[in-house]
Enzyme design. Structure first.
Site, mmCIF file in Angstrom:
data_model
loop_
_atom_site.group_PDB
_atom_site.id
_atom_site.type_symbol
_atom_site.label_atom_id
_atom_site.label_comp_id
_atom_site.label_asym_id
_atom_site.label_seq_id
_atom_site.Cartn_x
_atom_site.Cartn_y
_atom_site.Cartn_z
ATOM 1 N N LYS A 77 0.863 -1.182 0.000
ATOM 2 C CA LYS A 77 0.000 0.000 0.000
ATOM 3 C C LYS A 77 0.894 1.225 0.000
ATOM 4 C CE LYS A 77 -4.442 0.993 0.478
ATOM 5 N NZ LYS A 77 -5.560 0.206 -0.066
ATOM 6 N N GLY A 179 -24.266 1.650 -4.850
ATOM 7 C CA GLY A 179 -23.224 2.235 -5.696
ATOM 8 C C GLY A 179 -22.648 1.175 -6.617
ATOM 9 N N GLY A 182 -22.969 -2.378 -4.939
ATOM 10 C CA GLY A 182 -24.338 -2.776 -4.616
ATOM 11 C C GLY A 182 -25.236 -2.966 -5.826
HETATM 12 P P1 NAD Z 1 -19.649 3.823 -4.371
HETATM 13 O O1 NAD Z 1 -19.199 5.150 -3.897
HETATM 14 O O2 NAD Z 1 -19.817 3.578 -5.826
HETATM 15 O O3 NAD Z 1 -21.040 3.439 -3.677
HETATM 16 C C1 NAD Z 1 -21.267 3.562 -2.309
HETATM 17 C C2 NAD Z 1 -22.756 3.771 -2.102
HETATM 18 O O4 NAD Z 1 -23.005 3.677 -0.713
HETATM 19 C C3 NAD Z 1 -23.282 5.113 -2.573
HETATM 20 O O5 NAD Z 1 -24.521 4.915 -3.228
HETATM 21 C C4 NAD Z 1 -23.496 5.907 -1.262
HETATM 22 O O6 NAD Z 1 -24.600 6.815 -1.353
HETATM 23 C C5 NAD Z 1 -23.837 4.782 -0.323
HETATM 24 N N1 NAD Z 1 -23.567 5.041 1.089
HETATM 25 C C6 NAD Z 1 -22.493 5.622 1.671
HETATM 26 N N2 NAD Z 1 -22.648 5.651 3.008
HETATM 27 C C7 NAD Z 1 -23.826 5.040 3.264
HETATM 28 C C8 NAD Z 1 -24.529 4.721 4.444
HETATM 29 N N3 NAD Z 1 -24.037 5.033 5.643
HETATM 30 N N4 NAD Z 1 -25.719 4.085 4.328
HETATM 31 C C9 NAD Z 1 -26.224 3.744 3.134
HETATM 32 N N5 NAD Z 1 -25.584 4.018 1.975
HETATM 33 C C10 NAD Z 1 -24.415 4.648 2.035
HETATM 34 O O7 NAD Z 1 -18.610 2.769 -3.723
HETATM 35 P P2 NAD Z 1 -18.372 1.266 -4.167
HETATM 36 O O8 NAD Z 1 -17.254 1.204 -5.134
HETATM 37 O O9 NAD Z 1 -19.674 0.621 -4.491
HETATM 38 O O10 NAD Z 1 -17.790 0.661 -2.810
HETATM 39 C C11 NAD Z 1 -18.622 0.393 -1.706
HETATM 40 C C12 NAD Z 1 -17.792 -0.262 -0.613
HETATM 41 O O11 NAD Z 1 -17.234 -1.477 -1.081
HETATM 42 C C13 NAD Z 1 -16.610 0.558 -0.110
HETATM 43 O O12 NAD Z 1 -16.435 0.269 1.252
HETATM 44 C C14 NAD Z 1 -15.428 -0.001 -0.896
HETATM 45 O O13 NAD Z 1 -14.211 0.185 -0.209
HETATM 46 C C15 NAD Z 1 -15.805 -1.456 -0.951
HETATM 47 N N6 NAD Z 1 -15.238 -2.219 -2.065
HETATM 48 C C16 NAD Z 1 -15.383 -1.780 -3.336
HETATM 49 C C17 NAD Z 1 -14.885 -2.543 -4.370
HETATM 50 C C18 NAD Z 1 -15.070 -2.124 -5.808
HETATM 51 O O14 NAD Z 1 -14.757 -2.921 -6.679
HETATM 52 N N7 NAD Z 1 -15.572 -0.953 -6.106
HETATM 53 C C19 NAD Z 1 -14.232 -3.762 -4.114
HETATM 54 C C20 NAD Z 1 -14.127 -4.186 -2.798
HETATM 55 C C21 NAD Z 1 -14.638 -3.412 -1.773
#
Ligand code: NAD
Length: 370
Positions: A77, A179, A182
């Protein structure tokens, strides 16, 4: 503040490199944790306040995640200290200078993280040719657009749902955070017959027991509107998603959203962790004791990192998706077998799986020589 030397162990870190470029006021650090399985992959984070110790913990999390995913990569990292919203030309200058300073550091492959994106990775790639998460224009696989992590979650769901006697056909799914992770989890689960009955974002929770049309909801979110603007269903507050009775609950938003003080609100049979550490260790143990199966984050949400590693090898999107499915299905099976056989928590089983793989690789490497 504790130093890395106080928190390291027999797995790592292998090295901690501080980079300074006074002319640019660049201050950055790279922690390479363990490279027994291959060069480390991990994100470059731009933030004002991350300690070296925290950088080490994030590097260790990548060692575990990459090993659990069965990738030929260790964990690392890097942190560049600064405001992630700095002007683009300054960001480019700093990132290019940091990458250049690490041009001979072949044990580390840059990836995107908080404060960096695919364009930042293109700058790194331009400097040193060692980055993942690139724009499609230079051979990258746009993993968030394609839903690599959502695809992995749906692969894990196939295995885990069968184990806890929840047929995916007709399974009622609630998703916290609609997001990149999800919404694609909802899309892929729908192709397997599951029904999205609730989704939330920062502005509220939408519940519709009759089923939410995920494609319409995706379209609405992509136009910048909140889930509660969906025309049919009940609109509740943001955290009401915790109370929705369902078969599968997917946290895909933030860390530590389920804790000892609110875990009793969950009414699901299976939890697939889409976000990183969304449930505290104590809350996971409580769910386990209640018979709720929780598939840990670095098993269920490894689709993104598997996709990035495949991109690094020049694989096609189709090959990347095939690898995600194969690896995540196999890992979910292995973890759940260990849970059943040894009576341990899924997270303990997942951690053992990852550490066994790192240690097995270490026996083959020169640092095994005393
Ligand atoms: P994103 O920003 O695209 O989506 C996050 C969503 O969560 C948004 O719609 C936001 O409005 C919502 N949100 C934020 N806080 C919230 C809360 N307290 N209650 C309800 N909704 C809430 O992010 P993402 O890329 O979908 O990532 C989501 C999570 O998954 C993060 O923790 C990220 O580190 C993790 N993650 C992402 C990936 C990836 O491939 N993108 C892979 C592994 C882990």
């Amino acid at each position: 503040m504790r130093e890395v030397a106080d928190v390291g162990d027999d797995l790592g870190p292998a090295k901690v490199l501080h980079v300074r470029e006074p002319a640019l006021s660049l201050r950055a650090v790279l922690v390479v944790d363990n490279v027994a399985r291959g060069p480390s992959i991990g994100g470059l984070r731009i933030a004002p306040d991350v300690s070296v110790e925290e950088c080490f913990r994030l590097a260790r999390a990548m060692t575990m995640k990459n090993a659990a995913a069965g990738l030929p990569h260790g964990g690392g990292k890097s942190v560049l200290w600064g405001d992630p919203r700095m002007p683009t030309d300054r960001k480019e200058a700093l990132i290019r200078a940091f990458a250049h300073a690490l041009r001979n550091e072949r044990d580390y492959i840059f990836g995107p993280d908080m404060g960096t994106d695919e364009v930042c990775m293109a700058w790194v790639n331009d400097e040193i040719g060692r980055a993942v998460g690139l724009p499609a224009a230079i051979g990258g696989i746009p993993l968030d657009q394609l839903g690599a992590t959502g695809w992995g979650l749906s692969s894990s769901a196939d295995v885990a749902a069968r184990r806890c006697g929840v047929p995916l056909e007709g399974a009622r799914v609630a998703i916290q955070g609609f997001g990149a992770v999800g919404k694609h989890a909802a899309r892929f689960l729908a192709t397997k017959g599951a029904v999205l009955i609730a989704a939330s974002d920062t502005r509220g929770t939408l519940v519709n027991d009759g089923g939410i049309d995920f494609a319409r909801l995706m379209q609405l979110k992509e136009s910048g509107r909140p889930v509660c603007d969906y025309p049919e269903g009940h609109r509740l507050d943001r955290d009401a998603i915790l109370d929705v009775p369902c078969d599968i609950w997917i946290p895909a938003a933030r860390p530590d959203v389920v804790r000892e003080d609110n875990v009793q609100r969950l009414k699901a049979r299976l939890v697939l962790e889409g976000a990183n550490i969304p449930i505290t260790a104590k809350a996971e143990a409580i769910l386990h004791a209640k018979g709720v199966l929780v598939v840990p984050d670095f098993i269920a949400n490894a689709g993104g990192v598997i996709c990035a590693a495949m991109e690094y090898r020049g694989a096609t999107q189709a090959a990347a998706f095939e690898a995600i499915e194969e690896k995540i299905r196999a890992n979910t099976e292995t973890v759940l077998d260990r849970v059943a056989k040894e009576g341990i928590l899924p997270r303990v089983a997942a951690e053992r799986l990852a550490i066994d793989r790192v240690r097995a690789a270490m026996t083959t490497r020169r640092f095994n020589i005393m």
